[in-house]
Scaffold this motif. Structure first.
Motif, short mmCIF file in Angstrom:
data_model
loop_
_atom_site.label_atom_id
_atom_site.label_comp_id
_atom_site.label_asym_id
_atom_site.label_seq_id
_atom_site.Cartn_x
_atom_site.Cartn_y
_atom_site.Cartn_z
N VAL C 84 0.85 -1.20 0.00
CA VAL C 84 0.00 0.00 0.00
C VAL C 84 0.89 1.25 0.00
CG1 VAL C 84 -1.70 1.33 1.33
CG2 VAL C 84 -1.93 -1.15 1.13
N THR C 85 1.92 1.23 0.84
CA THR C 85 2.84 2.37 0.90
C THR C 85 3.52 2.58 -0.46
OG1 THR C 85 3.18 1.92 3.23
CG2 THR C 85 4.79 3.35 2.18
N HIS C 86 3.91 1.49 -1.10
CA HIS C 86 4.50 1.59 -2.44
C HIS C 86 3.53 2.27 -3.41
CE1 HIS C 86 8.36 -0.14 -2.18
NE2 HIS C 86 8.11 -1.41 -2.43
N ILE C 87 2.26 1.89 -3.31
CA ILE C 87 1.26 2.47 -4.23
C ILE C 87 1.09 3.96 -3.91
CG2 ILE C 87 -1.18 2.41 -4.91
CD1 ILE C 87 -1.07 -0.67 -4.32
N VAL C 88 0.98 4.28 -2.62
CA VAL C 88 0.83 5.68 -2.20
C VAL C 88 2.03 6.51 -2.67
CG1 VAL C 88 0.78 7.19 -0.17
CG2 VAL C 88 -0.67 5.16 -0.25
N GLU C 89 3.21 5.90 -2.61
CA GLU C 89 4.42 6.64 -2.98
C GLU C 89 4.76 6.48 -4.46
OE1 GLU C 89 7.46 5.33 -0.24
OE2 GLU C 89 6.47 6.27 1.47
N ASN C 90 3.82 5.95 -5.21
CA ASN C 90 3.98 5.86 -6.66
C ASN C 90 5.11 4.95 -7.12
OD1 ASN C 90 2.53 6.78 -8.80
ND2 ASN C 90 2.80 8.93 -8.17
N GLN C 91 5.41 3.94 -6.34
CA GLN C 91 6.45 3.00 -6.75
C GLN C 91 5.87 1.92 -7.66
OE1 GLN C 91 9.81 3.41 -6.23
NE2 GLN C 91 8.87 5.37 -5.69
N CYS C 253 12.33 6.85 7.39
CA CYS C 253 11.19 5.92 7.42
C CYS C 253 10.01 6.49 8.23
CB CYS C 253 11.60 4.59 8.04
SG CYS C 253 12.94 3.79 7.17
N ALA C 254 10.16 7.73 8.71
CA ALA C 254 9.12 8.31 9.57
C ALA C 254 7.78 8.34 8.85
CB ALA C 254 9.52 9.72 9.98
N GLY C 255 6.77 7.81 9.49
CA GLY C 255 5.42 7.82 8.91
C GLY C 255 5.25 6.83 7.77
N ARG C 256 6.28 6.02 7.51
CA ARG C 256 6.20 5.06 6.42
C ARG C 256 6.42 3.64 6.91
NH1 ARG C 256 10.95 6.07 3.21
NH2 ARG C 256 9.90 5.18 1.41
N CYS C 257 7.07 3.53 8.06
CA CYS C 257 7.45 2.21 8.58
C CYS C 257 6.22 1.45 9.07
CB CYS C 257 8.45 2.39 9.71
SG CYS C 257 8.87 0.87 10.57
N THR C 258 6.14 0.16 8.66
CA THR C 258 5.01 -0.67 9.10
C THR C 258 5.44 -1.60 10.24
OG1 THR C 258 5.55 -2.36 7.49
CG2 THR C 258 4.02 -0.65 6.78
N THR C 277 13.28 3.05 14.78
CA THR C 277 12.06 3.32 14.02
C THR C 277 10.80 3.32 14.89
OG1 THR C 277 12.08 0.97 13.46
CG2 THR C 277 12.88 2.50 11.78
N ARG C 278 10.81 2.55 15.95
CA ARG C 278 9.62 2.45 16.79
C ARG C 278 9.26 3.79 17.42
NH1 ARG C 278 6.05 -1.40 17.84
NH2 ARG C 278 6.41 -1.44 20.09
N LYS C 279 10.28 4.56 17.77
CA LYS C 279 10.01 5.87 18.37
C LYS C 279 9.22 6.73 17.36
CE LYS C 279 10.40 9.80 20.62
NZ LYS C 279 9.32 10.14 21.56
N LEU C 280 9.62 6.67 16.10
CA LEU C 280 8.94 7.47 15.08
C LEU C 280 7.52 6.96 14.86
CD1 LEU C 280 12.03 7.65 12.79
CD2 LEU C 280 10.91 9.64 13.78
N ASN C 281 7.36 5.64 14.90
CA ASN C 281 6.01 5.07 14.75
C ASN C 281 5.10 5.55 15.87
OD1 ASN C 281 7.19 3.77 12.64
ND2 ASN C 281 6.77 1.70 13.34
N LYS C 282 5.67 5.60 17.06
CA LYS C 282 4.88 6.06 18.20
C LYS C 282 4.50 7.53 18.02
CE LYS C 282 5.03 6.94 23.13
NZ LYS C 282 5.83 7.01 24.35
N ASP C 283 5.49 8.33 17.60
CA ASP C 283 5.22 9.76 17.41
C ASP C 283 4.17 10.03 16.34
OD1 ASP C 283 6.98 10.35 19.38
OD2 ASP C 283 8.49 11.32 18.11
N PRO C 300 0.32 10.55 3.40
CA PRO C 300 1.03 10.35 4.67
C PRO C 300 1.32 11.69 5.36
CG PRO C 300 2.16 9.26 2.83
CD PRO C 300 1.09 10.10 2.24
N PRO C 301 1.46 11.70 6.68
CA PRO C 301 1.60 12.96 7.42
C PRO C 301 2.81 13.81 7.01
CG PRO C 301 2.00 11.07 8.85
CD PRO C 301 1.42 10.54 7.59
N LEU C 302 3.90 13.17 6.63
CA LEU C 302 5.06 13.97 6.28
C LEU C 302 5.02 14.45 4.82
CD1 LEU C 302 6.09 12.69 8.98
CD2 LEU C 302 8.37 13.06 8.06
N ASP C 303 3.92 14.14 4.18
CA ASP C 303 3.77 14.40 2.76
C ASP C 303 2.78 15.54 2.54
OD1 ASP C 303 4.39 12.80 0.21
OD2 ASP C 303 2.23 13.16 0.05
#
Lengths: 361, 53, 315
Positions: C84-91, C253-258, C277-283, C300-303
């Motif tokens: 899904v992230t790949h699709i959102v990011e146009n990959q 990977c902020a806001g992208r990591c699953t 990465t977990r800290k960023l996922n929490k944030d 995505p939030p950073l986008d």
């Protein structure tokens, strides 16, 4: 067995080392030698420089990393220069001061010493001697520990080494519960044993018989094998164009794990760094798995694709090296890459595939 | 980013984010003063600094 | 598990036979215990190479790349969110990919199991929630639940969110009061203790970049650590350079990591890279109410920018 240069002309002898005296002897040697050896931590076992209060872990199964870093650290400062223009020799690179006092590596796997001998073919040639590697080699004593419980990844016997291989070792130890039986193979090894105060002679004939029994017993327990007998007769081009590379490389993520854990991979990269009035030149391990390894300044990359890089690694180890040096393949069968590869690319399978490959017309 | 740096043990006051227009000279001065005071208060930074010796 | 393998094979054979996809990307049996290897199946007769079990800890979204033909891929909940992230990011485009979703019951923590044994593991088998592991010296029966990978332990998205077909019945998602107790624990430390924690965490890092290369998010044509003009970070074993790499990679990977855990799965040195990465996922969850890979439409939030985004860090 092939006698290495340092083993030639020396009559080996056997001594016994009571395990109660082991630590005392090793501690005594610290006055003269910098010690390296297996150290266990929560992430497994590594070969590290031993701090004065750390003893080598002689009971370990397998270290994730080999002993190559003792002579060839992952990052090594090789040159330095001053950038202070008021000095006469500013900007002139000079050899960095490294410590080349005697070193001893304790309890390494015999095939790790064999790997050092293979790496030597590259760093110490008739025309060129790598000063950093050679100076470290010259001061290092290799104390191997025979492997009595070979692991399932060990295929050392099919690539010309083995659990009790003596090649390029200075001392080979056999663990006999309450004591070590030590085979002193070189004057260097002799000097180290004397420094430790290990001098209880053992009967030569009996000891050799015991070593042979242990070796045969250990070799019997190695179930993993590869076939390498036909590699020499294959042509490079046939193997290069073989049909299996694409499938093989599919899963590869091009990380450097296999090359960094490999005791025989010797490639490095040079990096310059400067800070304030000082400049340094470092060399770092490099990996042929990385696209940067071959990328030219123009941007052109002769090994730009993953499959080319995967092929290169195996062709170098199993074919180019064999053809160039005629010293067997560039692999000692430790199985570290098999165990550590994140996607389970198995050099044993690749080797067998290459060995069995016949060109289809 | 500030949060992750803080999570790794970098003091919060070493990282500042500010939005200052080119017309806001006094704000710029105030912010820089505040930052330098805070950083001076923290003392020498030893984290994320390379040691070549 | 076995019925799911059968289903994966049947579906794959069918897709390949009908020519609906060019290849099926899945997992194959490994050559050593507790290992599986990503594989691309192109011929119907090869579908029996496909397996699925609790050792498929890598993320197959990493193997999905832009291409001409349509490909099928076997996905766990986390792999699926990366698609899904790949699709959102146009990959990739949605219509380029056929998703065989596998509701996942968790992957096993291989180093944790290996640590139970003095010698090497020779056999590994599983039957639902029971694992049987043997070495030369002993055989042990373990409860899978006790040996889950760290990320699977905290997983609340076992089921694929986007799929064309499922290879098994959906499983019940776990409800957790706190998704990030591990992050909270680090947050209670003082600054120097935090710093020591991360220095200690990466002390054995060999910079093989397996974590980066196993990560489906790390698809940059040239990674910042490989950039040489300008060079952003030193390449050696200096601990500052090592942690700069880990810090910046995590931030990318902020806001992208699953939290698929492929980075940890791939690490040969047993480093829990997820501590970064977990800290960023929490944030991102707390600040933006965002979990990556659940929605194909939302940005995505950073986008993107919303007036209500928290901005108290700007002075």
């Amino acid at each position: 067995m092939i006698l290495s240069n340092k083993q030639k002309g020396y009559t080996m002898k056997f001594i016994t080392i009571d395990k109660n005296n082991w630590t005392k002897g090793i501690d005594k040697s610290r006055e003269t030698y910098q010690l390296f050896g297996p150290v266990k931590d929560e992430n497994g076992c590594l070969i590290k420089k031993l701090d004065s209060d750390v003893q080598p872990d002689m009971g370990y199964y397998e270290s994730v990393m080999s002993a190559k870093s003792v002579l060839f650290p992952q990052t090594e400062k090789i040159l330095s220069a001053s950038l202070d223009e008021s000095l006469e020799d500013h900007h002139i690179m000079k050899r960095a001061e490294n410590d080349y006092s005697p070193r001893a590596v304790l309890g390494i796997r015999p095939y790790d010493a064999k790997a050092i001998a293979l790496v030597k073919l590259n760093f110490d040639t008739k025309e060129f001697q790598d000063p950093y590697w050679c100076d470290a080699y010259d001061v290092t004593v290799f104390v191997g520990l025979g492997i009595t419980r070979p692991g399932p990844f060990d295929f050392s016997t099919s690539v010309g080494t083995g659990p009790f291989c003596e090649d390029d070792l200075d001392i080979l130890l056999a663990d006999l519960d309450d004591h070590y039986l030590a085979k002193i193979l070189t004057p260097k090894g002799d000097a180290f044993a004397i420094t430790c105060g290990f001098d209880t002679m053992a009967d030569e004939k009996e000891s050799q018989v015991l070593f042979d029994i242990l070796r045969k017993e250990a070799e019997k327990n190695i179930t993993s094998r590869v076939e390498i007998n036909k590699l020499k007769d294959k042509t490079i081009l046939d193997l290069h164009e073989a049909d299996f590379w694409d499938d093989l490389a599919f899963s590869c993520i091009n990380c450097g794990t296999c090359t960094y854990v490999c005791p025989t991979c010797w490639c490095f990269d040079i990096q310059d760094e400067a800070r304030q009035k000082q400049a340094f030149r470092f060399r770092n391990w490099d990996t042929c798995m990385s696209p940067l390894f071959t990328r030219h300044a123009t941007g052109h990359n002769p090994r730009g694709t993953k499959v080319q890089r995967v092929r290169q690694r195996f062709m170098h180890k199993l074919k180019y090296f064999l053809d160039k040096y005629d010293q067997g393949i560039m692999c000692v069968g430790c199985g570290r890459c098999v165990k550590s590869c994140p996607v389970n690319i198995d050099i044993r399978e690749v080797c067998n595939m290459m060995n069995a490959y016949e060109k289809q017309n | 980013m500030g949060n992750l740096l803080e999570h790794m043990g970098i003091e919060r006051d070493r990282v500042h984010f500010s939005w200052i227009s080119s017309a806001e000279a006094t704000k710029f001065v105030d912010v820089v003063k505040e930052i330098s005071d805070k950083v001076k208060g923290l003392g020498l930074n030893k984290k994320f600094v390379k040691d070549y010796n | 598990m076995n019925t799911c393998i059968k289903k994966i094979r049947e579906l794959s054979a069918d897709l390949l036979e009908k020519g609906e996809v060019e290849k099926v990307i899945g997992f194959a049996k490994g050559t050593i215990p507790m290992a599986t290897s990503p594989i691309a199946i192109q011929k119907k007769q090869d579908v029996n190479k496909l397996v699925f079990n609790s050792t498929c800890g890598l993320n197959l979204a990493n193997y999905v790349s832009k291409g001409k033909g349509k490909i099928a891929v076997v996905t766990k909940g986390c792999d699926d969110r990366n698609i899904v992230t790949h699709i959102v990011e146009n990959q990739i485009q949605r219509d380029q990919i056929y998703i065989i979703g596998v509701p996942c019951t968790g992957m096993v923590d291989k180093p944790k199991i290996a640590a139970l044994f003095e010698d090497e593991i020779l056999e590994f088998s599983e039957d639902n929630d029971t694992l049987t592991v043997s070495s030369l010296l002993k055989t042990q029966t373990l409860k899978k639940q006790d040996y889950l990978k760290g990320n699977c332990f905290y997983c609340t998205h076992k089921n694929p969110v986007l799929y064309d077909v499922l290879a098994a019945d959906l499983v019940e998602e776990q409800k957790l009061d706190n998704l990030f107790p591990d992050v909270d624990q680090i947050e209670t430390l003082d600054e120097d203790a935090k710093w020591n924690h991360f220095e200690n965490l990466t002390k054995n890092c060999i910079r093989c970049y397996a974590c980066r290369n196993a990560c489906p998010l790390c698809y940059c044509p040239t990674c910042f650590v490989d950039e040489s003009d300008p060079q952003w970070v030193g390449k050696g074993q200096d601990k500052t350079d090592v942690n700069t790499f880990h810090f910046l990679r995590a931030f990318h990977c902020a806001g992208r990591c699953t939290d698929c855990g492929a980075c940890v799965e791939a690490c040969p040195m047993g480093i829990n890279v997820r501590d970064f990465t977990r800290k960023l996922n929490k944030d991102v969850l707390q600040l933006f109410g965002w979990e990556a890979g659940l929605d194909m439409i939302k940005r995505p939030p950073l986008d993107t920018y919303r007036p209500e985004d928290p901005d108290d860090f700007i002075k």
